[in-house]
Scaffold this motif. Structure first.
Motif, short mmCIF file in Angstrom:
data_model
loop_
_atom_site.label_atom_id
_atom_site.label_comp_id
_atom_site.label_asym_id
_atom_site.label_seq_id
_atom_site.Cartn_x
_atom_site.Cartn_y
_atom_site.Cartn_z
N ALA A 131 31.53 29.64 28.15
CA ALA A 131 31.22 28.54 28.27
C ALA A 131 29.75 27.98 27.08
CB ALA A 131 30.55 28.18 29.77
N GLY A 132 30.16 26.95 26.17
CA GLY A 132 29.34 27.27 25.42
C GLY A 132 28.15 26.58 26.02
N VAL B 162 35.98 29.72 32.44
CA VAL B 162 35.16 29.30 32.30
C VAL B 162 33.88 29.61 33.65
CG1 VAL B 162 33.11 27.78 31.51
CG2 VAL B 162 35.78 27.54 31.26
N LEU B 163 33.79 29.34 34.67
CA LEU B 163 33.60 30.19 35.53
C LEU B 163 33.34 29.78 36.50
CD1 LEU B 163 29.83 26.84 35.08
CD2 LEU B 163 30.27 28.95 34.02
N ARG C 137 34.15 19.71 34.74
CA ARG C 137 33.71 19.87 33.55
C ARG C 137 32.85 17.99 33.15
NH1 ARG C 137 36.66 21.45 29.98
NH2 ARG C 137 35.98 23.41 30.17
N LEU C 138 31.69 18.44 33.17
CA LEU C 138 31.05 17.03 33.05
C LEU C 138 30.69 16.11 31.21
CD1 LEU C 138 27.82 17.21 35.86
CD2 LEU C 138 30.51 16.76 35.63
N GLY C 139 30.83 15.46 31.05
CA GLY C 139 31.27 15.50 29.41
C GLY C 139 30.89 13.82 29.55
N GLY D 244 23.81 34.87 28.45
CA GLY D 244 24.13 35.45 29.95
C GLY D 244 23.28 34.65 30.98
N ARG D 245 22.87 33.52 30.84
CA ARG D 245 22.14 32.48 31.77
C ARG D 245 22.13 31.29 31.98
NH1 ARG D 245 18.00 36.06 33.03
NH2 ARG D 245 16.59 34.24 34.51
#
Length: 332
Positions: A229-230, A139-140, A125-127, A164-165
């Motif tokens: 995932a948000g 999440v993925l 996850r990139l913050g 969904g994309r």
């Protein structure tokens, strides 16, 4: 008058820096007061750097596990006796535990353990200022087609769009062509020593979750995990070859005995992700116990085969002896 005493002279301070033969403490005070703005700035910058480091530095955890080795006391005693006789004393005795520690840390054990794990794909996850590995993949979930060549040693960036994309924003530029089914790079299979870097043919753009992203050098799809995932979240997905994982994990696990000649072992690994380190230790111990069970089953099977072979030979000998006895009785 020559006999007159010499006049008494007192030391006079020069510029106020000498007082009774030493330097006045007020000199240091005035110097500190002169440089106090710089000291304040340095203090603030140091505290800010310490805060940023503690806030965004990737933590490293120690994950521990214990493993009890069940050894045959009779066989172990005989081995130690033989070692003492060969070594000329107690110094030649070797515990079975020492051998098992070496087996647990062996290349073959690490190789089999990694083949049974899903460490080939790493999701991060990139913050804004930090990076955090996401494991397990809740999440993925990235599914790679094992029957299709795949570019590895590269990373792509994904941005979740919602509904969904998602969008692939970076395609990884270049990587090595890899055969997931054989756990080897295709250049190695062809006998090439050079690790040829090939341009990535992954097309950037918008895709639906579950849609296959495919080309001559890749075929994979991204699935939505159990935790949604948000929208707007960005992730880096890295593809690793099996050899890269072997180089990373071989020698990473430390194995220590509870005490000398004991059968209880402590395993330790350092990992930035607790769940991933725990998963690796659990699977490593599972592979080790399964190996021991297979060796015991093989030993039992070989013992049964040996007994059957000996019984078959004894049966043939008895039949031959019985036939000769009958011929002897018939002749006499």
């Amino acid at each position: 008058n020559p006999s007159a005493a010499a006049p008494h002279r007192e030391g006079i301070p020069v510029n106020g820096e000498q007082e009774q033969g030493g330097i006045s403490p007020m000199v240091y005070v005035f110097k500190l007061l002169y440089f106090w703005p710089y000291l304040l700035v340095a203090l603030v910058m140091g505290l800010a750097a310490a805060f940023i480091y503690n806030r965004y530095a990737q933590p490293v955890y120690n994950i521990n596990a214990s493993l009890l080795i069940r050894e045959d006391k009779g066989a172990s005693s005989m081995k130690n006796l033989d070692a003492m006789l060969m070594g000329g004393g107690l110094g030649g005795a070797t515990s079975t535990t020492d051998n098992e520690m070496g087996i647990i840390q062996s290349y073959a054990m690490v190789d089999q353990t990694l083949k049974e794990l899903d460490f080939g794909v790493e999701v991060t996850r990139l913050g804004q200022f930090s990076r955090e590995e996401v494991y397990p993949h809740q999440v993925l979930v990235l599914e790679v087609d094992s029957f299709h060549p795949q570019l590895v040693e590269m990373a792509i960036e994904i941005e979740v769009l919602g509904k969904g994309r998602y969008r692939i924003t970076e395609n990884g530029k270049e990587g090595s062509l890899y055969d997931p089914l054989r756990f080897s790079k295709i250049q190695e299979d062809l006998g090439s020593e050079e690790d040829e870097q090939l341009a990535s043919d992954i097309r950037t753009g918008t895709y639906a979750f579950g849609q296959w992203v495919e080309g001559p050098r890749h075929r994979f799809r991204v699935l939505a995990g159990a935790n949604e995932a948000g929208s707007g979240n960005r992730y880096s997905v890295q593809f690793h070859s099996h050899k890269t994982l072997l180089d990373q994990y071989f020698g990473k696990v430390e194995v220590e005995a509870w005490k000398k000649m004991a059968s209880l072992l402590y395993l330790k690994i350092e990992s930035s992700n607790i769940a991933k380190g725990r998963r690796y230790l659990d699977r490593l111990m599972e592979v080790y116990l399964r190996r021991n069970l297979e060796l015991k089953n093989l030993t039992s099977l070989n013992t049964v085969r040996f007994i059957d072979r000996e019984l078959s030979g004894i049966t043939d000998s008895l039949q031959t002896t019985e036939s000769r006895l009958e011929q002897f009785r018939s002749a006499n």
